[in-house]
Design a protein around this motif. Sequence first.
Motif, short mmCIF file in Angstrom:
data_model
loop_
_atom_site.label_atom_id
_atom_site.label_comp_id
_atom_site.label_asym_id
_atom_site.label_seq_id
_atom_site.Cartn_x
_atom_site.Cartn_y
_atom_site.Cartn_z
N LEU A 123 -8.22 -2.76 17.53
CA LEU A 123 -7.03 -2.49 16.72
C LEU A 123 -6.55 -3.74 16.00
CD1 LEU A 123 -5.07 -0.27 19.25
CD2 LEU A 123 -6.03 0.51 17.09
N LEU A 124 -6.03 -3.55 14.79
CA LEU A 124 -5.43 -4.66 14.06
C LEU A 124 -4.02 -4.97 14.56
CD1 LEU A 124 -6.48 -4.06 10.33
CD2 LEU A 124 -7.62 -5.40 12.11
N PHE A 125 -3.34 -3.96 15.09
CA PHE A 125 -1.98 -4.16 15.60
C PHE A 125 -1.88 -3.64 17.03
CE2 PHE A 125 -1.45 -3.76 10.96
CZ PHE A 125 -0.82 -4.97 10.70
N PRO A 126 -2.54 -4.31 17.97
CA PRO A 126 -2.45 -3.85 19.36
C PRO A 126 -1.08 -4.18 19.94
CG PRO A 126 -3.66 -5.90 19.24
CD PRO A 126 -3.39 -5.49 17.82
N VAL A 127 -0.67 -3.40 20.92
CA VAL A 127 0.62 -3.63 21.53
C VAL A 127 0.59 -4.87 22.41
CG1 VAL A 127 0.18 -2.19 23.55
CG2 VAL A 127 2.52 -2.51 22.78
N LYS A 128 -0.58 -5.22 22.90
CA LYS A 128 -0.67 -6.36 23.82
C LYS A 128 -1.97 -7.11 23.57
CE LYS A 128 -0.18 -7.53 28.74
NZ LYS A 128 -0.06 -6.97 30.10
N THR A 129 -1.86 -8.43 23.35
CA THR A 129 -3.02 -9.28 23.18
C THR A 129 -2.77 -10.56 23.97
OG1 THR A 129 -2.17 -10.50 21.26
CG2 THR A 129 -3.29 -8.41 20.82
N THR A 166 0.82 -1.21 0.00
CA THR A 166 0.00 0.00 0.00
C THR A 166 0.85 1.25 0.00
OG1 THR A 166 -0.14 0.22 2.40
CG2 THR A 166 -1.81 -1.16 1.34
N GLY A 167 2.06 1.19 0.58
CA GLY A 167 2.85 2.40 0.73
C GLY A 167 2.36 3.27 1.87
N MET A 168 1.56 2.72 2.79
CA MET A 168 1.12 3.50 3.95
C MET A 168 2.32 3.94 4.78
SD MET A 168 -2.12 1.54 5.66
CE MET A 168 -3.56 1.08 4.70
N ARG A 169 2.16 5.07 5.43
CA ARG A 169 3.13 5.44 6.45
C ARG A 169 2.97 4.48 7.63
NH1 ARG A 169 1.66 10.52 4.27
NH2 ARG A 169 3.48 11.65 3.47
N PRO A 170 4.06 4.15 8.32
CA PRO A 170 3.97 3.16 9.40
C PRO A 170 2.90 3.46 10.43
CG PRO A 170 6.27 3.61 8.89
CD PRO A 170 5.45 4.58 8.09
N GLY A 171 2.84 4.71 10.88
CA GLY A 171 1.85 5.05 11.90
C GLY A 171 0.43 4.86 11.42
N GLU A 172 0.18 5.12 10.14
CA GLU A 172 -1.15 4.94 9.59
C GLU A 172 -1.55 3.47 9.59
OE1 GLU A 172 -0.89 8.74 6.50
OE2 GLU A 172 -0.37 6.73 5.83
N ALA A 173 -0.60 2.60 9.25
CA ALA A 173 -0.88 1.16 9.22
C ALA A 173 -1.09 0.61 10.63
CB ALA A 173 0.25 0.42 8.52
N LEU A 174 -0.25 1.04 11.56
CA LEU A 174 -0.32 0.49 12.92
C LEU A 174 -1.58 0.92 13.65
CD1 LEU A 174 3.42 0.95 13.94
CD2 LEU A 174 2.25 -1.19 13.41
N GLU A 175 -2.24 1.97 13.18
CA GLU A 175 -3.47 2.44 13.82
C GLU A 175 -4.73 1.92 13.13
OE1 GLU A 175 -3.99 4.28 16.47
OE2 GLU A 175 -1.95 4.87 17.00
N LEU A 176 -4.60 1.04 12.14
CA LEU A 176 -5.79 0.51 11.46
C LEU A 176 -6.67 -0.27 12.44
CD1 LEU A 176 -4.28 -0.72 8.08
CD2 LEU A 176 -5.66 1.32 8.47
N ARG A 177 -7.96 -0.26 12.17
CA ARG A 177 -8.92 -0.88 13.08
C ARG A 177 -9.76 -1.94 12.37
NH1 ARG A 177 -9.96 1.84 17.96
NH2 ARG A 177 -8.45 3.53 18.27
N HIS A 229 -10.00 2.43 5.18
CA HIS A 229 -10.27 3.71 5.84
C HIS A 229 -9.44 3.80 7.11
CE1 HIS A 229 -13.89 4.47 3.30
NE2 HIS A 229 -13.89 3.14 3.26
N GLY A 230 -8.91 4.97 7.38
CA GLY A 230 -8.12 5.16 8.58
C GLY A 230 -7.81 6.63 8.78
N ASN A 231 -6.90 6.88 9.70
CA ASN A 231 -6.50 8.25 10.02
C ASN A 231 -5.13 8.57 9.47
OD1 ASN A 231 -8.87 8.47 11.42
ND2 ASN A 231 -7.95 8.41 13.45
N VAL A 250 -5.64 -8.03 5.72
CA VAL A 250 -6.55 -7.38 6.66
C VAL A 250 -7.54 -8.40 7.22
CG1 VAL A 250 -8.40 -5.68 6.87
CG2 VAL A 250 -6.31 -5.10 5.63
N ARG A 251 -8.06 -9.28 6.37
CA ARG A 251 -9.02 -10.28 6.84
C ARG A 251 -8.38 -11.22 7.86
NH1 ARG A 251 -11.79 -6.97 5.32
NH2 ARG A 251 -13.14 -6.93 3.49
N VAL A 252 -7.13 -11.59 7.65
CA VAL A 252 -6.44 -12.44 8.62
C VAL A 252 -6.30 -11.71 9.95
CG1 VAL A 252 -4.22 -13.51 9.18
CG2 VAL A 252 -5.23 -13.84 6.92
N LEU A 253 -5.91 -10.45 9.89
CA LEU A 253 -5.76 -9.66 11.12
C LEU A 253 -7.08 -9.53 11.87
CD1 LEU A 253 -3.38 -6.89 9.75
CD2 LEU A 253 -2.80 -8.55 11.53
N GLU A 254 -8.17 -9.39 11.13
CA GLU A 254 -9.47 -9.27 11.78
C GLU A 254 -9.84 -10.57 12.49
OE1 GLU A 254 -11.69 -5.87 9.06
OE2 GLU A 254 -11.79 -7.96 8.43
#
Length: 715
Positions: free
Chosen positions: A433-439, A356-367, A387-389, A422-426
């Motif tokens: 969050l798709l990339f939480p710091v703790k699960t 995608t070429g997303m910036r890292p912060g944009e990808a890590l905040e995906l929901r 969709h994201g921020n 994305v489907r795997v992450l969901e």
Amino acid sequence: MRTARTSNPGVDGHRLVHDADPFLDLHRLPDTYDTESVSRFGDLRWDLSPLNTNDHQVHDCLNWQLFPLPLRSSFRRAGWALVNLPTPEALLESRTARRRKWLHPASMRNVVGQWCQLAQWLLARDITELGALTVDDLADYAVEVGRLGISTTTAVNRLAAVTLLWGFAPHLPLGDRIPMPPWQAESMRDYLPRTDTANENGTSPIHPAVMSPLLIWAMRFVDDFADDILAAWQEHHTLTGRIRPHADPASSAAMRELVEQYAAENRPLPGCIHNGRPMLAISYLAGRANASKEQASHAVRAYGPHLPVAGEAPLSSPIRGRLDGRAWLEHITFHEAPRLMHRLSTACLIVILYLTGMRPGEALELRVGCCPEPGTDGTRPSGHQIHGNYFKGARDGDGKHVVGGLPRDTPWTAIAPVVRAVRVLERMADGPLLFPVKTAWAATTSGSRKRCGEALTCQGANSRIVAFVAWLNDYAARTRPDECIPDDPHGPVKVNRFRRTLAWHIARLPGGRVALAVQYGHLRASTITDGYAGRARDGLRRILDIETARAMADYLDTVADRLHRGEHVSGPAARRLIGAATGAQLRFEGMFLTPKQARALLAVPQFHVYDNPEAFLTCNYDPAKALCHPDRAHPSGRSTSPAIDRCDPACANIARTDTHIAALRSEIARLREEIVEPATPMPLRERLGHRIAHLDKIVEQHERTRTHEPRGDRS
């Protein structure tokens, strides 16, 4: 030792702040932030996390302990102004200024770092108060900065930090105020040495030899291994959920039967390797018998002390993923399941960042839910979108950074591999969050914050990539030694390098396993038409344009050198290729293009040349003649770049060099070897024969019609 006259704090009109006060004013804090957790003004370190716009970043801080003690208090008072007051209007209105009204925390940290350099210089000259500085001292400091041999950008930033310190002078005690720097009235460049160094992003793309196997393995995890890993994790989660916190008499018999079953079958007890030695898998046994860990330990001591302990505890979930027709693992063990979930999450992150070429912060905040299914009734887009921020430049009407970022006006266009990731992450997610710091499956990673419900930081993601590569290399060494991931010559693979790498690969379409020409064709089309992974001119399209121009310049310079050595060219666009190569080399002289030079090259249609080694040709792109775009007849539909994956041999934009023909001859030889192989079926031999005949005609036509630039000295 020089000192300046001093005054009692607070009598000069500046704000009086006590050591026990929060270093941030209430107007700078988010509404929900607990003021008791804010650093105090007298602390040696100020945590800037309340000002961070997104959780993926490692929190910045201002470290006053690095400042010399005689000057520490003065600079700390200036630091209070830096974080609580807007940039002075005098600096915002400067004709050459490139400042914002409210600085980002990372910029604050950089400014304070530059102040620390000034403080060290002052102490070396026995100046222990800022108010003792003179204009001549500041001129001397500028000359000293210019002699350090640092980059022009760093030198400018160092002097700009001093200018900012002067800008806050009205808000500081008299003893902390410095005079206007001389470069503010004149020109900063007058105090710095001339340099040809361009202000260029130094982030290196990931080397193709690294990116190729890394992407392939990441996509294997997403497409082939994910179901097995998720099933194993579900079994692991079920077993751990059955462990009782306290002993249950009803479970003692089940625990005894389980241990005696291992003894009767003469099997070692399940375990794992810890510090090089087998260790009993107590949690696994307790989960199997619905018992407590204490009951499991007691049963082993009582009924199986003579049994050996194995080095693993296999789970019963089947392995359905295949690699070259064989199961990729014999089984997944109890202790491997959470680690493989870690690896799977990292693989998804790599696929998303790279494709995608997303910036890292944009990808890590995906929901969860960020990529809805496309609509079929015309109410929603026909393709997948994410969709994201966004966080870079996310500011409110007053110019302050918005904590948590702002929704993107234009969603990212997502191609199929990204959607699958994305489907795997969901399926993995147990929160928003798709990339939480703790699960449940991921303990905190180095560089990650420890509060639940937060996104993984870039530093934590980098640590996960390192662990992912280490696991892959260990696995490949045992199963596929030719697919190990080599060390990147530019250092560790980090999340901020994927965006640059994507543009590099799209622009150059490298051969080999990472070519994915069709995929890159889709990415290029999305980038140009949909603002792919970018916002306006600051998005991926700008990076892609620069990398495309550099790829063109590199190739044209190479062709010009080959022409000088006698290289021949054929095809309907042969003369255009010769003219483009010689013209580009005369104009750009093989230099590394700055963004400005890249735009200049792209503005000349003559230089729009794309090498396509997979098709053994060069495209000298003229949209009016291109056969790769069906809409070429309509000016509004003409594409600004060719579809390399759809090259038509009848196109008038084609040119071939002797280098292409040499590669083509090698391909003919390879096909002939394949024909004579006894295992090659007859229908395939016939197709290969037709292919060879077609390629032979291209070689013959090249030899008959080729031309070249006359030899001669080049200035």
